[in-house]
Write a protein that holds these residues in place. Sequence first.
Motif, PDB file in Angstrom:
ATOM      1  N   PHE A  18      10.950  57.932  -5.223  1.00  0.00           N
ATOM      2  CA  PHE A  18      12.291  57.520  -5.489  1.00  0.00           C
ATOM      3  C   PHE A  18      12.716  58.187  -6.677  1.00  0.00           C
ATOM      4  O   PHE A  18      12.026  58.189  -7.744  1.00  0.00           O
ATOM      5  CB  PHE A  18      12.143  55.972  -5.573  1.00  0.00           C
ATOM      6  CG  PHE A  18      11.963  55.232  -4.272  1.00  0.00           C
ATOM      7  CD1 PHE A  18      12.592  55.172  -3.300  1.00  0.00           C
ATOM      8  CD2 PHE A  18      10.539  54.645  -4.160  1.00  0.00           C
ATOM      9  CE1 PHE A  18      12.299  54.361  -2.184  1.00  0.00           C
ATOM     10  CE2 PHE A  18      10.254  53.947  -3.327  1.00  0.00           C
ATOM     11  CZ  PHE A  18      11.116  53.957  -2.130  1.00  0.00           C
ATOM     12  N   VAL A  32       9.671  58.183  -9.004  1.00  0.00           N
ATOM     13  CA  VAL A  32       8.506  57.181  -8.937  1.00  0.00           C
ATOM     14  C   VAL A  32       7.822  57.658  -7.491  1.00  0.00           C
ATOM     15  O   VAL A  32       8.325  57.711  -6.513  1.00  0.00           O
ATOM     16  CB  VAL A  32       9.101  55.689  -8.474  1.00  0.00           C
ATOM     17  CG1 VAL A  32       8.175  54.908  -8.178  1.00  0.00           C
ATOM     18  CG2 VAL A  32      10.067  55.209  -9.618  1.00  0.00           C
ATOM     19  N   ALA A  34       5.854  56.590  -5.138  1.00  0.00           N
ATOM     20  CA  ALA A  34       5.591  55.434  -4.649  1.00  0.00           C
ATOM     21  C   ALA A  34       4.466  55.424  -3.666  1.00  0.00           C
ATOM     22  O   ALA A  34       3.534  54.674  -3.415  1.00  0.00           O
ATOM     23  CB  ALA A  34       6.753  54.606  -4.236  1.00  0.00           C
ATOM     24  N   GLU A  53      -3.267  46.071  -5.962  1.00  0.00           N
ATOM     25  CA  GLU A  53      -2.449  45.588  -6.962  1.00  0.00           C
ATOM     26  C   GLU A  53      -1.025  45.728  -6.532  1.00  0.00           C
ATOM     27  O   GLU A  53      -0.504  46.709  -5.894  1.00  0.00           O
ATOM     28  CB  GLU A  53      -2.533  45.889  -8.212  1.00  0.00           C
ATOM     29  CG  GLU A  53      -4.022  45.439  -8.978  1.00  0.00           C
ATOM     30  CD  GLU A  53      -4.246  46.261 -10.127  1.00  0.00           C
ATOM     31  OE1 GLU A  53      -4.190  45.664 -11.195  1.00  0.00           O
ATOM     32  OE2 GLU A  53      -4.609  47.383  -9.961  1.00  0.00           O
ATOM     33  N   SER A  54       0.083  44.815  -7.123  1.00  0.00           N
ATOM     34  CA  SER A  54       1.418  45.026  -6.997  1.00  0.00           C
ATOM     35  C   SER A  54       1.869  46.225  -7.379  1.00  0.00           C
ATOM     36  O   SER A  54       1.183  46.613  -8.500  1.00  0.00           O
ATOM     37  CB  SER A  54       1.969  43.899  -7.810  1.00  0.00           C
ATOM     38  OG  SER A  54       3.136  43.823  -7.633  1.00  0.00           O
ATOM     39  N   GLY A  55       2.670  47.161  -6.843  1.00  0.00           N
ATOM     40  CA  GLY A  55       2.845  48.221  -7.147  1.00  0.00           C
ATOM     41  C   GLY A  55       2.272  49.408  -6.754  1.00  0.00           C
ATOM     42  O   GLY A  55       2.402  50.649  -7.255  1.00  0.00           O
ATOM     43  N   SER A  56       1.331  49.200  -6.116  1.00  0.00           N
ATOM     44  CA  SER A  56       0.373  50.238  -5.536  1.00  0.00           C
ATOM     45  C   SER A  56       1.051  51.143  -4.413  1.00  0.00           C
ATOM     46  O   SER A  56       0.557  52.115  -3.983  1.00  0.00           O
ATOM     47  CB  SER A  56      -1.037  49.870  -5.268  1.00  0.00           C
ATOM     48  OG  SER A  56      -0.976  48.747  -4.297  1.00  0.00           O
ATOM     49  N   GLY A  57       1.980  50.686  -3.732  1.00  0.00           N
ATOM     50  CA  GLY A  57       2.706  51.180  -2.708  1.00  0.00           C
ATOM     51  C   GLY A  57       2.482  50.738  -1.280  1.00  0.00           C
ATOM     52  O   GLY A  57       2.770  51.279  -0.144  1.00  0.00           O
ATOM     53  N   THR A  59       3.907  48.141   0.235  1.00  0.00           N
ATOM     54  CA  THR A  59       5.372  47.891   0.805  1.00  0.00           C
ATOM     55  C   THR A  59       6.067  48.988   1.399  1.00  0.00           C
ATOM     56  O   THR A  59       6.567  49.224   2.555  1.00  0.00           O
ATOM     57  CB  THR A  59       6.287  46.863   0.205  1.00  0.00           C
ATOM     58  OG1 THR A  59       5.538  45.705  -0.061  1.00  0.00           O
ATOM     59  CG2 THR A  59       7.400  46.573   0.566  1.00  0.00           C
ATOM     60  N   THR A  60       6.102  50.113   0.483  1.00  0.00           N
ATOM     61  CA  THR A  60       6.858  51.362   0.769  1.00  0.00           C
ATOM     62  C   THR A  60       6.058  51.978   1.935  1.00  0.00           C
ATOM     63  O   THR A  60       6.583  52.461   2.883  1.00  0.00           O
ATOM     64  CB  THR A  60       6.829  52.109  -0.446  1.00  0.00           C
ATOM     65  OG1 THR A  60       7.314  51.487  -1.535  1.00  0.00           O
ATOM     66  CG2 THR A  60       7.265  53.573  -0.161  1.00  0.00           C
ATOM     67  N   TYR A  69      12.258  53.385   5.598  1.00  0.00           N
ATOM     68  CA  TYR A  69      12.722  54.449   4.675  1.00  0.00           C
ATOM     69  C   TYR A  69      12.436  55.805   5.451  1.00  0.00           C
ATOM     70  O   TYR A  69      11.331  55.911   6.180  1.00  0.00           O
ATOM     71  CB  TYR A  69      11.810  54.505   3.460  1.00  0.00           C
ATOM     72  CG  TYR A  69      11.946  53.566   2.544  1.00  0.00           C
ATOM     73  CD1 TYR A  69      13.038  52.932   1.848  1.00  0.00           C
ATOM     74  CD2 TYR A  69      10.721  52.807   2.004  1.00  0.00           C
ATOM     75  CE1 TYR A  69      13.105  51.904   1.096  1.00  0.00           C
ATOM     76  CE2 TYR A  69      10.863  51.905   1.065  1.00  0.00           C
ATOM     77  CZ  TYR A  69      12.111  51.409   0.672  1.00  0.00           C
ATOM     78  OH  TYR A  69      12.225  50.363   0.007  1.00  0.00           O
ATOM     79  N   PRO A 288       3.740  54.994 -11.847  1.00  0.00           N
ATOM     80  CA  PRO A 288       3.735  56.101 -10.841  1.00  0.00           C
ATOM     81  C   PRO A 288       4.863  57.027 -11.058  1.00  0.00           C
ATOM     82  O   PRO A 288       4.848  57.906 -10.438  1.00  0.00           O
ATOM     83  CB  PRO A 288       4.134  55.339  -9.211  1.00  0.00           C
ATOM     84  CG  PRO A 288       4.626  53.858  -9.767  1.00  0.00           C
ATOM     85  CD  PRO A 288       4.307  53.570 -11.202  1.00  0.00           C
TER      86      PRO A 288
HETATM   87  N1  LIG Z   1      13.546  51.089  -3.563  1.00  0.00           N
HETATM   88  C1  LIG Z   1      12.804  51.722  -4.509  1.00  0.00           C
HETATM   89  N2  LIG Z   1      13.390  52.342  -5.693  1.00  0.00           N
HETATM   90  C2  LIG Z   1      12.780  52.834  -6.554  1.00  0.00           C
HETATM   91  N3  LIG Z   1      11.408  52.362  -6.785  1.00  0.00           N
HETATM   92  C3  LIG Z   1      10.602  51.729  -5.868  1.00  0.00           C
HETATM   93  C4  LIG Z   1      11.601  51.327  -4.537  1.00  0.00           C
HETATM   94  N4  LIG Z   1      10.480  50.489  -3.843  1.00  0.00           N
HETATM   95  C5  LIG Z   1       9.547  50.633  -4.590  1.00  0.00           C
HETATM   96  N5  LIG Z   1       9.546  51.226  -5.637  1.00  0.00           N
HETATM   97  C6  LIG Z   1       8.319  51.432  -6.688  1.00  0.00           C
HETATM   98  O1  LIG Z   1       7.496  51.940  -6.164  1.00  0.00           O
HETATM   99  C7  LIG Z   1       6.159  51.663  -6.428  1.00  0.00           C
HETATM  100  C8  LIG Z   1       5.556  50.913  -5.476  1.00  0.00           C
HETATM  101  O2  LIG Z   1       6.108  49.933  -4.679  1.00  0.00           O
HETATM  102  P1  LIG Z   1       5.731  48.985  -3.502  1.00  0.00           P
HETATM  103  O3  LIG Z   1       5.694  49.897  -2.334  1.00  0.00           O
HETATM  104  O4  LIG Z   1       6.631  48.055  -3.485  1.00  0.00           O
HETATM  105  O5  LIG Z   1       4.152  48.375  -3.970  1.00  0.00           O
HETATM  106  P2  LIG Z   1       3.516  47.074  -3.403  1.00  0.00           P
HETATM  107  O6  LIG Z   1       3.984  46.646  -2.233  1.00  0.00           O
HETATM  108  O7  LIG Z   1       1.964  47.599  -3.272  1.00  0.00           O
HETATM  109  O8  LIG Z   1       3.689  46.074  -4.609  1.00  0.00           O
HETATM  110  C9  LIG Z   1       6.362  50.582  -7.548  1.00  0.00           C
HETATM  111  O9  LIG Z   1       6.350  51.289  -8.766  1.00  0.00           O
HETATM  112  C10 LIG Z   1       7.861  50.148  -7.327  1.00  0.00           C
HETATM  113  O10 LIG Z   1       8.578  49.805  -8.536  1.00  0.00           O
END
Ligand SMILES: Nc1ncnc2c1ncn2[C@@H]1O[C@H](COP(=O)(O)OP(=O)(O)O)[C@@H](O)[C@H]1O
Length: 339
Positions: A18, A32, A34, A53-57, A59-60, A69, A288
């Motif tokens: 991103f 980022v 992700a 952990e939260s932020g590991s990617g 959901t992405t 996406y 990241p």
């Molecule tokens: N739409 C977006 N735009 C910019 N950064 C994003 C977006 N979605 C997620 N991120 C970043 O990507 C990384 C992974 O996020 P995410 O997939 O939500 O992790 P998790 O679900 O494991 O908590 C994080 O650093 C988050 O801030």
Amino acid sequence: MQKEQPVLVEVKNLRKFFPVRRGTFGFTKKFVRAVDDLSFTVFRGETLGLVGESGSGKTTTGRLLLRGYAPTAGEILYHLPDVGTMNITTLPKKELWEFRKHAQMIFQDPYSSLNPRMTVRDIIAEPLVATKSAKGEEVSQRVIETAKRCQLSIEHLRRYPHAFSGGQRQRIGIARALVLRPSFIVCDEPVSALDVSIQAQILNLLKDLQAEFGLTYLFIAHDLSVVEHICNRVGVMYLGNLVELAATQELFQHPLHPYTEALMSSIPEADPKVKMRPIKLSGEIPSPIDPPSGCAFHPRCQYAQALCAESRPEWREISPNHFVACHFAESLQLKGFIG
Ligand SMILES: Nc1ncnc2c1ncn2[C@@H]1O[C@H](COP(=O)(O)OP(=O)(O)O)[C@@H](O)[C@H]1O
Ligand SMILES: [Mg+2]
């Protein structure tokens, strides 16, 4: 899970970067990372857990698999029974609707993921209408049938989501995901927002539906305790990539990556006589945007050596179906979780 099981989803070298807004000096555009060079397969009929952990990617990754996406790089292939192979990496918009019939998502937050101005009936009917999968009376029939299967009653259908408890709302979210009878469902922390007493009911419902409809799940969670009882295999994610992947029991008994060991040491012990000594993960998960060199986990790893900062460990199969990315996986003696 056996190797010869048919593959449903194949993920190859997947990346999602991103763009970050330019800073004060704004010369370079940063990203980022992700999801960064992620590869794995999902077998038909299994539940594959994804923890980290939260932020590991996580959901992405889930969103990429559903083409919520478009990937920055890499490839996602679906091998769908009766349909054949569908490469969704570059699917044009008009073909996305066809794909949506096969793959759906259940969201973490049953409060914000349901439109408060729609009745439960219309929420569940929406995917049927949007994909033109049913018309008129057939829509109502399928909504009623699916709602019942998710333990919602017909009276519930006329109401609005605010009238329901968290557990009931998640049943509505599950019914909406199920109404198209997909092959694959991404469950993104589906019980994290629920009371512990309700969590087991929702997990049991997901298990029953899987058995009845032959569903395949990607089950996302931020800790290991939830995945133990629902997943056939578990992948552990750190800063946009997998660090370990194995059958659930194997992973819990013989973790090979220090990050997995640290996550396991923080699972609450059911027996209060057993002393817990969680391995402290120092600091937050790094950004990241500028991930650490070499092994991304090295700054927080208690076993790290010079090599770990220098080169990225290769993702390799150390024993049958047990994958890990750690330079010292063969020599470390890590502690599993005996629950
Ligand atoms: N739409 C977006 N735009 C910019 N950064 C994003 C977006 N979605 C997620 N991120 C970043 O990507 C990384 C992974 O996020 P995410 O997939 O939500 O992790 P998790 O679900 O494991 O908590 C994080 O650093 C988050 O801030
Ligand atoms: Mg998430």
